[in-house]
Design a protein around this motif. Structure first.
Motif, PDB file in Angstrom:
ATOM      1  N   ILE A  77       0.836  -1.203   0.000  1.00  0.00           N
ATOM      2  CA  ILE A  77       0.000   0.000   0.000  1.00  0.00           C
ATOM      3  C   ILE A  77       0.869   1.251   0.000  1.00  0.00           C
ATOM      4  N   ASP A  78       1.917   1.235   0.824  1.00  0.00           N
ATOM      5  CA  ASP A  78       2.779   2.404   0.935  1.00  0.00           C
ATOM      6  C   ASP A  78       3.503   2.699  -0.374  1.00  0.00           C
ATOM      7  N   GLN A  79       3.915   1.663  -1.084  1.00  0.00           N
ATOM      8  CA  GLN A  79       4.650   1.858  -2.330  1.00  0.00           C
ATOM      9  C   GLN A  79       3.734   2.131  -3.516  1.00  0.00           C
ATOM     10  N   ILE A  86       3.925   5.767   4.968  1.00  0.00           N
ATOM     11  CA  ILE A  86       3.772   4.951   6.177  1.00  0.00           C
ATOM     12  C   ILE A  86       5.137   4.551   6.721  1.00  0.00           C
ATOM     13  N   LEU A  87       6.009   4.086   5.854  1.00  0.00           N
ATOM     14  CA  LEU A  87       7.357   3.697   6.262  1.00  0.00           C
ATOM     15  C   LEU A  87       8.315   4.878   6.145  1.00  0.00           C
ATOM     16  N   PRO A  88       9.307   4.952   7.025  1.00  0.00           N
ATOM     17  CA  PRO A  88      10.309   6.022   6.930  1.00  0.00           C
ATOM     18  C   PRO A  88      11.069   5.939   5.610  1.00  0.00           C
ATOM     19  N   GLN A  89      11.583   7.071   5.153  1.00  0.00           N
ATOM     20  CA  GLN A  89      12.378   7.104   3.932  1.00  0.00           C
ATOM     21  C   GLN A  89      13.824   6.673   4.200  1.00  0.00           C
ATOM     22  N   GLU A  93      16.011   3.727   9.508  1.00  0.00           N
ATOM     23  CA  GLU A  93      14.745   3.893  10.230  1.00  0.00           C
ATOM     24  C   GLU A  93      13.682   2.941   9.687  1.00  0.00           C
ATOM     25  N   LYS A  94      13.706   2.721   8.377  1.00  0.00           N
ATOM     26  CA  LYS A  94      12.763   1.770   7.764  1.00  0.00           C
ATOM     27  C   LYS A  94      13.030   0.353   8.269  1.00  0.00           C
ATOM     28  N   ALA A  95      14.298  -0.015   8.323  1.00  0.00           N
ATOM     29  CA  ALA A  95      14.662  -1.351   8.810  1.00  0.00           C
ATOM     30  C   ALA A  95      14.245  -1.535  10.264  1.00  0.00           C
ATOM     31  N   MET A  96      14.418  -0.498  11.075  1.00  0.00           N
ATOM     32  CA  MET A  96      14.059  -0.595  12.486  1.00  0.00           C
ATOM     33  C   MET A  96      12.548  -0.668  12.682  1.00  0.00           C
ATOM     34  N   ALA A  97      11.791   0.040  11.842  1.00  0.00           N
ATOM     35  CA  ALA A  97      10.331  -0.049  11.920  1.00  0.00           C
ATOM     36  C   ALA A  97       9.882  -1.483  11.631  1.00  0.00           C
ATOM     37  N   GLY A 153       2.644   5.881  11.655  1.00  0.00           N
ATOM     38  CA  GLY A 153       3.299   5.186  10.557  1.00  0.00           C
ATOM     39  C   GLY A 153       3.155   3.686  10.696  1.00  0.00           C
ATOM     40  N   PHE A 154       4.023   2.972  10.032  1.00  0.00           N
ATOM     41  CA  PHE A 154       3.993   1.505   9.952  1.00  0.00           C
ATOM     42  C   PHE A 154       3.927   0.853  11.331  1.00  0.00           C
TER      43      PHE A 154
END
Length: 224
Positions: A77-79, A86-89, A93-97, A153-154
């Motif tokens: 959905i985010d992509q 929703i996910l960090p850029q 930070e994206k990996a940690m989410a 966010g996510f």
């Protein structure tokens, strides 16, 4: 970017936090969708046809594309719809989410429900184990409005669908104050802020009906 006239359908179940988080994402993105309620634990022919591997909700159908598993669906959905990320850029930070989302679903959920209901090591030991896990989230949310920063966010969708509006109601059924404010002030502050977000409120199961269902699930698990 997907067009609004494209077909989006979501197979879900009203009590499922996995379904609710996907609805949060669709609402945040402003994506029109058709919701198809499943009558679980019965499985419809459509559900078995669309998700023959896992045979569970949620299932997202976007035109001719079929997706299952809530984390996968959220990322899709985010992509697909780039507004309101929703996910960090940032890659880290994206990996940690993603890491903390897996932590919620793969560690807090099974320990926070099944281990507590069964309480094979005793109820106090089960509570201590759960609170030990929740402490990690308390540290992670400290100093932030949401896990996603200034807006949900996510991780907010994953943890928010699971802890305050699913597990907490199971704990209430068992008369356990698992996340007291004096022990988890930051997490409680986050829960209060989350409850003020309109798209979250729209996806929260009705409390009385939810607790009634959770009581039945708890009794069934205890007797199994």
């Amino acid at each position: 970017m997907a067009k609004k006239e494209e077909s989006v359908k979501l197979l879900g179940f009203w009590i499922s936090p996995f379904s609710r988080r996907v609805e949060m994402a669709l609402k945040l993105k402003g994506v029109p969708y058709e919701y198809l309620e499943e009558d679980l634990p019965k499985k419809s022919t459509l559900l078995l046809e669309l998700n023959p591997i896992h045979k569970k909700v949620p299932v997202l159908v976007h035109n001719d594309k079929i997706l299952s598993e809530s984390h996968v669906i959220l990322e899709y959905i985010d992509q697909t719809w780039s507004n309101n990320p929703i996910l960090p850029q940032d890659p880290y930070e994206k990996a940690m989410a993603r890491f903390w989302a897996k932590f919620v679903d793969e560690q807090i959920l099974p320990v926070g429900f099944m281990s507590l209901v069964k309480a094979e090591k005793g109820i106090d030991a089960a509570i201590e184990e759960i609170q030990g896990l929740i402490t990690f989230l308390e540290k992670e949310i400290t100093g932030k409005d949401f896990f996603g920063g200034k807006r949900i966010g996510f991780l907010d969708m994953v943890a928010g669908s699971m802890i305050p509006f699913c597990l907490a109601r199971a704990w209430e059924c068992m008369r356990i104050d698992m996340i007291p404010e004096e022990t988890f002030p930051e997490l409680n502050r986050w829960i209060n802020k989350l409850s003020e977000v309109e798209i979250v409120r729209e996806c929260i199961p009705p409390k009385a009906k939810h607790i009634e269902r959770m009581n039945k699930i708890i009794e069934r698990v205890k007797s199994s």
